[in-house]
Motif scaffolding. Structure first.
Motif, PDB file in Angstrom:
ATOM      1  N   ARG A   1       0.923  -1.667  -0.267  1.00 64.71           N
ATOM      2  CA  ARG A   1       0.322  -0.126   0.149  1.00 64.71           C
ATOM      3  C   ARG A   1       0.659   1.360  -0.023  1.00 64.71           C
ATOM      4  O   ARG A   1       2.076   1.085  -0.189  1.00 64.71           O
ATOM      5  CB  ARG A   1      -0.732  -0.399   1.354  1.00 64.71           C
ATOM      6  CG  ARG A   1       0.027  -0.128   2.524  1.00 64.71           C
ATOM      7  CD  ARG A   1      -1.935   0.115   3.464  1.00 64.71           C
ATOM      8  NE  ARG A   1      -0.803  -0.843   4.985  1.00 64.71           N
ATOM      9  CZ  ARG A   1      -0.314  -1.652   5.163  1.00 64.71           C
ATOM     10  NH1 ARG A   1      -0.529  -2.446   3.928  1.00 64.71           N
ATOM     11  NH2 ARG A   1      -0.146  -2.159   6.850  1.00 64.71           N
ATOM     12  N   ASP A   2       0.359   2.471   0.394  1.00 59.80           N
ATOM     13  CA  ASP A   2       0.834   3.546  -0.116  1.00 59.80           C
ATOM     14  C   ASP A   2       2.714   3.512   0.214  1.00 59.80           C
ATOM     15  O   ASP A   2       3.350   4.042  -0.712  1.00 59.80           O
ATOM     16  CB  ASP A   2       0.496   5.105   0.825  1.00 59.80           C
ATOM     17  CG  ASP A   2      -0.846   5.185  -0.138  1.00 59.80           C
ATOM     18  OD1 ASP A   2      -1.183   5.112  -0.798  1.00 59.80           O
ATOM     19  OD2 ASP A   2      -1.620   6.053   0.819  1.00 59.80           O
ATOM     20  N   PHE A   3       3.063   3.562   1.435  1.00 64.04           N
ATOM     21  CA  PHE A   3       4.261   3.783   2.389  1.00 64.04           C
ATOM     22  C   PHE A   3       5.173   1.636   2.421  1.00 64.04           C
ATOM     23  O   PHE A   3       6.184   2.501   2.574  1.00 64.04           O
ATOM     24  CB  PHE A   3       4.619   5.320   2.750  1.00 64.04           C
ATOM     25  CG  PHE A   3       4.656   6.118   1.774  1.00 64.04           C
ATOM     26  CD1 PHE A   3       4.863   6.273   1.248  1.00 64.04           C
ATOM     27  CD2 PHE A   3       3.661   6.883   2.283  1.00 64.04           C
ATOM     28  CE1 PHE A   3       5.039   7.285  -0.002  1.00 64.04           C
ATOM     29  CE2 PHE A   3       3.324   7.876   1.827  1.00 64.04           C
ATOM     30  CZ  PHE A   3       3.525   8.204   0.708  1.00 64.04           C
ATOM     31  N   VAL A   4       4.407   1.366   1.655  1.00 62.56           N
ATOM     32  CA  VAL A   4       4.510   0.131   2.870  1.00 62.56           C
ATOM     33  C   VAL A   4       4.949  -1.026   2.082  1.00 62.56           C
ATOM     34  O   VAL A   4       4.333  -1.073   0.727  1.00 62.56           O
ATOM     35  CB  VAL A   4       3.515  -0.948   3.857  1.00 62.56           C
ATOM     36  CG1 VAL A   4       4.354  -2.196   3.724  1.00 62.56           C
ATOM     37  CG2 VAL A   4       2.636   0.509   4.277  1.00 62.56           C
TER      38      VAL A   4
ATOM     39  N   GLU B   1       6.450  -5.307   0.588  1.00 61.02           N
ATOM     40  CA  GLU B   1       6.910  -6.613   1.387  1.00 61.02           C
ATOM     41  C   GLU B   1       8.629  -6.614   0.167  1.00 61.02           C
ATOM     42  O   GLU B   1       8.505  -6.609  -0.869  1.00 61.02           O
ATOM     43  CB  GLU B   1       6.327  -7.352   0.586  1.00 61.02           C
ATOM     44  CG  GLU B   1       6.370  -9.066   0.936  1.00 61.02           C
ATOM     45  CD  GLU B   1       4.761 -10.256   0.275  1.00 61.02           C
ATOM     46  OE1 GLU B   1       5.473 -10.843  -1.088  1.00 61.02           O
ATOM     47  OE2 GLU B   1       4.238  -9.904   0.707  1.00 61.02           O
TER      48      GLU B   1
ATOM     49  N   THR C   1       7.390  -7.263   5.530  1.00 61.42           N
ATOM     50  CA  THR C   1       6.485  -6.291   4.936  1.00 61.42           C
ATOM     51  C   THR C   1       7.176  -5.026   6.538  1.00 61.42           C
ATOM     52  O   THR C   1       7.205  -4.869   7.629  1.00 61.42           O
ATOM     53  CB  THR C   1       5.061  -6.190   5.560  1.00 61.42           C
ATOM     54  OG1 THR C   1       4.499  -8.031   5.002  1.00 61.42           O
ATOM     55  CG2 THR C   1       4.223  -4.995   5.489  1.00 61.42           C
TER      56      THR C   1
ATOM     57  N   ASP D   1       7.257  -0.034   6.796  1.00 70.00           N
ATOM     58  CA  ASP D   1       6.419   0.351   6.386  1.00 70.00           C
ATOM     59  C   ASP D   1       7.373   1.723   6.169  1.00 70.00           C
ATOM     60  O   ASP D   1       8.356   1.577   7.329  1.00 70.00           O
ATOM     61  CB  ASP D   1       5.420   0.586   7.653  1.00 70.00           C
ATOM     62  CG  ASP D   1       4.466   1.946   7.295  1.00 70.00           C
ATOM     63  OD1 ASP D   1       4.603   3.083   5.964  1.00 70.00           O
ATOM     64  OD2 ASP D   1       3.121   2.309   7.470  1.00 70.00           O
TER      65      ASP D   1
ATOM     66  N   ARG E   1       7.102   5.328   5.641  1.00 71.05           N
ATOM     67  CA  ARG E   1       6.006   6.385   5.199  1.00 71.05           C
ATOM     68  C   ARG E   1       6.497   7.089   6.424  1.00 71.05           C
ATOM     69  O   ARG E   1       7.023   8.834   6.294  1.00 71.05           O
ATOM     70  CB  ARG E   1       4.560   6.186   6.169  1.00 71.05           C
ATOM     71  CG  ARG E   1       4.103   7.338   6.767  1.00 71.05           C
ATOM     72  CD  ARG E   1       2.452   7.328   6.906  1.00 71.05           C
ATOM     73  NE  ARG E   1       1.872   6.466   5.997  1.00 71.05           N
ATOM     74  CZ  ARG E   1       0.720   6.785   5.509  1.00 71.05           C
ATOM     75  NH1 ARG E   1       0.815   7.892   5.110  1.00 71.05           N
ATOM     76  NH2 ARG E   1       0.179   6.397   4.680  1.00 71.05           N
ATOM     77  N   SER E   2       7.159   6.681   8.030  1.00 71.73           N
ATOM     78  CA  SER E   2       8.673   7.554   8.505  1.00 71.73           C
ATOM     79  C   SER E   2       9.315   8.357   7.747  1.00 71.73           C
ATOM     80  O   SER E   2       9.407   9.693   7.795  1.00 71.73           O
ATOM     81  CB  SER E   2       8.716   7.421  10.063  1.00 71.73           C
ATOM     82  OG  SER E   2       9.012   6.153   9.599  1.00 71.73           O
TER      83      SER E   2
ATOM     84  N   GLN F   1       5.960   3.520  -4.958  1.00 71.78           N
ATOM     85  CA  GLN F   1       5.525   1.828  -5.576  1.00 71.78           C
ATOM     86  C   GLN F   1       6.290   1.679  -6.490  1.00 71.78           C
ATOM     87  O   GLN F   1       6.417   0.597  -6.756  1.00 71.78           O
ATOM     88  CB  GLN F   1       4.228   2.224  -6.031  1.00 71.78           C
ATOM     89  CG  GLN F   1       3.293   2.239  -5.026  1.00 71.78           C
ATOM     90  CD  GLN F   1       1.736   2.374  -4.737  1.00 71.78           C
ATOM     91  OE1 GLN F   1       1.110   1.894  -5.970  1.00 71.78           O
ATOM     92  NE2 GLN F   1       0.844   2.258  -3.686  1.00 71.78           N
TER      93      GLN F   1
ATOM     94  N   ARG G   1      11.085  -1.600  11.812  1.00 68.46           N
ATOM     95  CA  ARG G   1      10.665  -0.549  11.146  1.00 68.46           C
ATOM     96  C   ARG G   1      12.421  -0.162  10.849  1.00 68.46           C
ATOM     97  O   ARG G   1      13.135  -0.308  10.984  1.00 68.46           O
ATOM     98  CB  ARG G   1      10.805   0.600  12.433  1.00 68.46           C
ATOM     99  CG  ARG G   1      11.348   0.510  13.791  1.00 68.46           C
ATOM    100  CD  ARG G   1      10.597   0.792  14.836  1.00 68.46           C
ATOM    101  NE  ARG G   1      12.370   0.784  16.193  1.00 68.46           N
ATOM    102  CZ  ARG G   1      13.482   0.836  16.214  1.00 68.46           C
ATOM    103  NH1 ARG G   1      14.062   1.603  14.970  1.00 68.46           N
ATOM    104  NH2 ARG G   1      14.432   0.687  17.164  1.00 68.46           N
TER     105      ARG G   1
END
Length: 106
Positions: free
Chosen positions: A16-19, A21, A31, A33, A35-36, A56, A86
């Motif tokens: 998804r957006d900023f995640v 695999e 997986t 993320d 985003r941070s 993406q 993380r």
């Protein structure tokens, strides 16, 4: 943390957006993320990544993940981030590698 030879990325898939695999040579998938990182960093390598459609477009470059902006990750550092679940600071990764090698960071 995996062996350096197993830290090569073999596949990456946007979830998804900023995640993403991320699959490594040893077959383990994580997986993660981002985003941070995307939200906190700025500059020519990061600014376009704030757009999910650019983020993406991540690909495997034969060793690790890389975006069209030229941003890539050290495969060992990426594996460490995946294993702790993380995105970590560079300083935290250096400290972890120093502990693993029995040396002192900093």
């Amino acid at each position: 943390m995996g062996s350096p030879l197993n830290n090569r990325v073999t596949a990456v898939k946007p979830v998804r957006d900023f995640v993403l695999e991320i699959t490594f040579k040893d077959g383990k998938s994580f997986t993660l993320d981002f985003r941070s990182m995307v939200e906190s960093e700025s500059g020519w390598l990061y600014d376009d990544l704030k757009k999910p459609e650019i983020f993406q477009k991540v690909k495997v470059n034969g060793l690790t993940i890389e975006w069209p902006t030229g941003l890539d990750f050290c495969p060992d550092g990426l594996r460490y981030c995946c294993e702790v679940g993380r995105i970590c600071s560079d300083a935290e990764i250096v400290e972890a590698f120093a502990r693993l090698s029995g040396g002192m960071a900093g």
